[in-house]
Design a protein around this motif. Sequence first.
Motif, mmCIF file in Angstrom:
data_model
loop_
_atom_site.group_PDB
_atom_site.id
_atom_site.type_symbol
_atom_site.label_atom_id
_atom_site.label_comp_id
_atom_site.label_asym_id
_atom_site.label_seq_id
_atom_site.Cartn_x
_atom_site.Cartn_y
_atom_site.Cartn_z
ATOM 1 N N ALA A 11 51.064 27.883 44.277
ATOM 2 C CA ALA A 11 49.825 28.099 43.516
ATOM 3 C C ALA A 11 48.869 26.916 43.517
ATOM 4 C CB ALA A 11 50.189 28.486 42.093
ATOM 5 N N TRP A 110 48.233 32.938 48.529
ATOM 6 C CA TRP A 110 48.255 32.074 47.341
ATOM 7 C C TRP A 110 49.343 32.552 46.377
ATOM 8 C CZ3 TRP A 110 45.697 27.684 47.241
ATOM 9 C CH2 TRP A 110 45.581 26.997 46.022
ATOM 10 N N GLY A 111 50.159 31.626 45.875
ATOM 11 C CA GLY A 111 51.215 32.007 44.929
ATOM 12 C C GLY A 111 52.260 32.842 45.633
ATOM 13 N N ASP A 112 52.499 34.023 45.087
ATOM 14 C CA ASP A 112 53.438 34.966 45.695
ATOM 15 C C ASP A 112 52.697 36.272 46.005
ATOM 16 O OD1 ASP A 112 56.718 35.516 45.749
ATOM 17 O OD2 ASP A 112 55.444 37.298 45.652
ATOM 18 N N LEU A 115 52.216 39.300 43.313
ATOM 19 C CA LEU A 115 51.569 39.165 42.013
ATOM 20 C C LEU A 115 50.050 39.116 42.145
ATOM 21 C CD1 LEU A 115 52.188 38.746 38.973
ATOM 22 C CD2 LEU A 115 52.021 36.284 39.408
ATOM 23 N N TYR A 116 49.389 40.173 41.657
ATOM 24 C CA TYR A 116 47.924 40.245 41.722
ATOM 25 C C TYR A 116 47.384 39.736 43.051
ATOM 26 C CZ TYR A 116 47.642 41.768 36.934
ATOM 27 O OH TYR A 116 47.755 42.506 35.795
ATOM 28 N N THR A 143 54.677 31.263 41.998
ATOM 29 C CA THR A 143 53.468 31.863 41.429
ATOM 30 C C THR A 143 52.797 30.925 40.419
ATOM 31 O OG1 THR A 143 54.507 32.799 39.487
ATOM 32 C CG2 THR A 143 54.640 34.095 41.494
ATOM 33 N N SER A 144 51.547 31.256 40.084
ATOM 34 C CA SER A 144 50.864 30.477 39.039
ATOM 35 C C SER A 144 51.560 30.672 37.696
ATOM 36 C CB SER A 144 49.396 30.876 38.952
ATOM 37 O OG SER A 144 49.256 32.270 38.839
ATOM 38 N N MET A 185 46.012 36.847 33.578
ATOM 39 C CA MET A 185 45.488 36.261 34.809
ATOM 40 C C MET A 185 44.104 36.858 35.068
ATOM 41 S SD MET A 185 48.976 36.616 37.003
ATOM 42 C CE MET A 185 48.517 35.411 38.233
ATOM 43 N N LEU A 186 43.417 36.308 36.048
ATOM 44 C CA LEU A 186 42.117 36.869 36.465
ATOM 45 C C LEU A 186 41.196 37.097 35.266
ATOM 46 C CD1 LEU A 186 43.683 39.421 38.935
ATOM 47 C CD2 LEU A 186 42.105 37.630 39.625
ATOM 48 N N LEU A 208 46.470 24.808 38.101
ATOM 49 C CA LEU A 208 47.894 24.451 38.026
ATOM 50 C C LEU A 208 48.409 23.966 39.381
ATOM 51 C CD1 LEU A 208 48.789 27.541 35.887
ATOM 52 C CD2 LEU A 208 49.143 25.171 35.134
ATOM 53 N N MET A 242 40.403 28.422 38.194
ATOM 54 C CA MET A 242 41.436 29.464 38.106
ATOM 55 C C MET A 242 42.308 29.090 36.921
ATOM 56 S SD MET A 242 42.812 30.955 41.656
ATOM 57 C CE MET A 242 43.538 29.482 42.284
ATOM 58 N N ASP A 243 42.440 29.992 35.983
ATOM 59 C CA ASP A 243 43.288 29.698 34.828
ATOM 60 C C ASP A 243 44.178 30.882 34.485
ATOM 61 O OD1 ASP A 243 41.043 31.139 33.959
ATOM 62 O OD2 ASP A 243 40.979 30.157 32.002
ATOM 63 N N THR A 244 45.248 30.567 33.817
ATOM 64 C CA THR A 244 46.279 31.542 33.461
ATOM 65 C C THR A 244 46.779 31.141 32.088
ATOM 66 O OG1 THR A 244 46.948 31.605 35.779
ATOM 67 C CG2 THR A 244 48.516 32.488 34.221
HETATM 68 C C1 LIG Z 1 44.224 36.925 42.794
HETATM 69 S S1 LIG Z 1 45.321 36.243 41.597
HETATM 70 C C2 LIG Z 1 46.545 35.546 42.626
HETATM 71 C C3 LIG Z 1 47.842 35.240 41.928
HETATM 72 C C4 LIG Z 1 48.864 34.634 42.880
HETATM 73 N N1 LIG Z 1 49.322 35.604 43.842
HETATM 74 C C5 LIG Z 1 50.066 34.035 42.161
HETATM 75 O O1 LIG Z 1 51.203 34.352 42.567
HETATM 76 O O2 LIG Z 1 49.874 33.235 41.257
HETATM 77 C C6 LIG Z 1 44.380 34.884 41.051
HETATM 78 C C7 LIG Z 1 44.692 34.515 39.628
HETATM 79 O O3 LIG Z 1 45.927 33.824 39.598
HETATM 80 C C8 LIG Z 1 45.877 32.792 38.652
HETATM 81 N N2 LIG Z 1 46.064 31.521 39.364
HETATM 82 C C9 LIG Z 1 46.368 31.367 40.672
HETATM 83 N N3 LIG Z 1 46.519 30.077 40.984
HETATM 84 C C10 LIG Z 1 46.303 29.379 39.854
HETATM 85 C C11 LIG Z 1 46.319 28.003 39.534
HETATM 86 N N4 LIG Z 1 46.602 27.075 40.449
HETATM 87 N N5 LIG Z 1 46.064 27.644 38.254
HETATM 88 C C12 LIG Z 1 45.804 28.571 37.302
HETATM 89 N N6 LIG Z 1 45.769 29.878 37.542
HETATM 90 C C13 LIG Z 1 46.017 30.286 38.802
HETATM 91 C C14 LIG Z 1 44.539 32.889 37.951
HETATM 92 O O4 LIG Z 1 44.691 33.700 36.809
HETATM 93 C C15 LIG Z 1 43.696 33.565 38.992
HETATM 94 O O5 LIG Z 1 42.602 34.236 38.410
#
Ligand SMILES: C[S@@+](CC[C@H](N)C(=O)[O-])C[C@H]1O[C@@H](n2cnc3c(N)ncnc32)[C@H](O)[C@@H]1O
Length: 257
Positions: A11, A110-112, A115-116, A143-144, A185-186, A208, A242-244
């Motif tokens: 992430a 990005w991430g996994d 997930l979204y 993931t984030s 998220m998002l 993150l 990007m926040d979670t």
């Molecule tokens: C399209 S989704 C992708 C999620 C990704 N597949 C994951 O596994 O985390 C994008 C959202 O993930 C979250 N996100 C992804 N990377 C992040 C980071 N480094 N810090 C904070 N939030 C993050 C945010 O909520 C962002 O709006």
Amino acid sequence: MRKILVIGIGAGNPEHMTVQAIKALNRADVLLIPTKGAEKAYLAEVRREICDRFLENPACRILDYAVPVRRADGSYEDGVHDWHRAIAAIYERTLLDELGEDQTLGLLVWGDPMLYDSTLRIVGHVRDVGRVAFGTEVVPGITSVQALCAGHGIALNRIGLPVEITTGRRLAEGWPESARDALVMLDGVQAFRTVTDPEAEIWWGAYLGTPHEILLSGKLADVAEAITETRAKAREEHGWIMDTYLIRRPAGEEEAA
Ligand SMILES: C[S@@+](CC[C@H](N)C(=O)[O-])C[C@H]1O[C@@H](n2cnc3c(N)ncnc32)[C@H](O)[C@@H]1O
């Protein structure tokens, strides 16, 4: 047969790359890197850093592609549908024009990917269109959500309780019925401000895993304003955010038992 390798890259911290992901990266003949906009530019930069650090296959070609712009007119669903088709066409062209019969295309997600993220759905469209035969393999990533929990040193769930993973858009429509804990998220609308429970707690994280990481937590009523201000300032400074976050509301006695 051609193959698409969908690789979860973590992430934001290149060190989120697992050994499995690094090995997968080195099996790719072509890597596709999406670019466009301030946020995407940063994400592309992380992908490039990952390639610089971990890619040892000199024959691998890295190709940039401009992410198509999502239409804002019409319904949200139609916009997303057309947007996915446009990206599917790019994957398909890359498979047909850039890869030999037995070669592998790597997509750095990005991430996994579970997930979204729509990469697997888009790969499904390419398969459904049926103009090119290919296999698919998925490599999981950090993931984030994991980065958020690790950053705050917390477990995602309370003992025996569910957590609803949802979007800011949905939270803004009302608290999810099925859970007392929501992982959001998002969120482009700072939906945490719509939660009025005076006992609710929040664990918030932005950027993150990156050098810009920001973590804030506390009683939602006490920290909501600070999160809103911090978020706005950081977004202004970096041009994207990007926040979670996780919000917990007190569990009723029957729920916590
Ligand atoms: C399209 S989704 C992708 C999620 C990704 N597949 C994951 O596994 O985390 C994008 C959202 O993930 C979250 N996100 C992804 N990377 C992040 C980071 N480094 N810090 C904070 N939030 C993050 C945010 O909520 C962002 O709006």
